[in-house]
Design a protein around this motif. Structure first.
Motif: not given
Length: 220
Positions: A167-192
């Motif tokens: 689960l963490w490998m999938i979640g970590g990969a998702i966080i890395i990918i979405i961190s480069f999108f300007q419209f994604i804020n840290i709140a979404i990362v915190l939810v993950i």
């Protein structure tokens, strides 16, 4: 008999203190307040006095680093811990010190640093790497998912860490990918991150309840 010097502890402590050098170089240019915390949009929302941010914080990181080493080295079951996981645990604090503290100093000088990308990406990398090694981590008291149920049962520990690792490998990969999108804020990362924390807890408890039910059934 002379005690063997813990080179890892000495090295990581020195690295924790490296930002002091940068602080001395930039001190005269820095404003009176230094940003030390950021909101979900990556904007500073809390500040510390210049002297505190420049000199007290690095020593605080160093003390925390020494505490981490003490806990890891004093674990009665430290032989069960994955060596890689122990190494990661010992280097988290030094890495945070040499990244986060300089970022705060340069931001206070008006430098454009994409905190909203750097911090989530670092979190994603850490989660991904830890997830890869979680299943290799045997039952111990300091490194891993330490719950009443995982510490009570080695089988529960192993199953929970295998599931959480995936689960963490999938979640970590998702966080890395979405961190480069300007419209994604840290709140979404915190939810993950919250999901990655809660799911293994629930899973471990379910395993515990199943084990209890199985034991009662066999007893009857």
């Amino acid at each position: 008999m002379k005690k063997k010097i813990n080179l890892s502890m000495v090295l990581t402590t020195i690295i924790c203190l490296l930002p002091v050098i940068l602080s001395v170089i930039l001190y005269s240019q820095l404003p009176d307040k230094i940003p030390i915390h950021f909101n979900i949009s990556g904007q500073p929302d809390n500040y510390a006095a210049k002297f505190v941010a420049c000199f007290i914080f690095p020593f605080a990181f160093a003390i925390l680093n020494l505490f981490v080493h003490f806990m890891l080295n004093s674990d009665p079951k430290k032989a069960n811990s994955s060596e890689t996981m122990k190494t990661i645990s010992k280097w988290i604090i030094p890495v945070l010190s040499v990244i986060c503290l300089p970022i705060s100093l340069f931001l206070s000088l008006g430098k454009n640093i994409p905190v909203h990308i750097i911090i989530p990406a670092l979190v994603g990398v850490l989660i991904l790497v830890c997830g890869n090694y979680l299943p290799k981590n045997r039952q111990n008291y300091t490194v891993g998912i330490k719950l009443p149920w995982t510490l009570h049962s080695e089988e529960n520990w192993n199953k929970t860490h295998r599931m959480a690792g995936f689960l963490w490998m999938i979640g970590g990969a998702i966080i890395i990918i979405i961190s480069f999108f300007q419209f994604i804020n840290i709140a979404i990362v915190l939810v993950i991150v919250i999901i990655l924390t809660i799911v293994p807890i629930i899973y471990s408890y379910i395993l515990y309840r199943r084990e209890l039910y199985s034991d009662h059934k066999n007893f009857d």
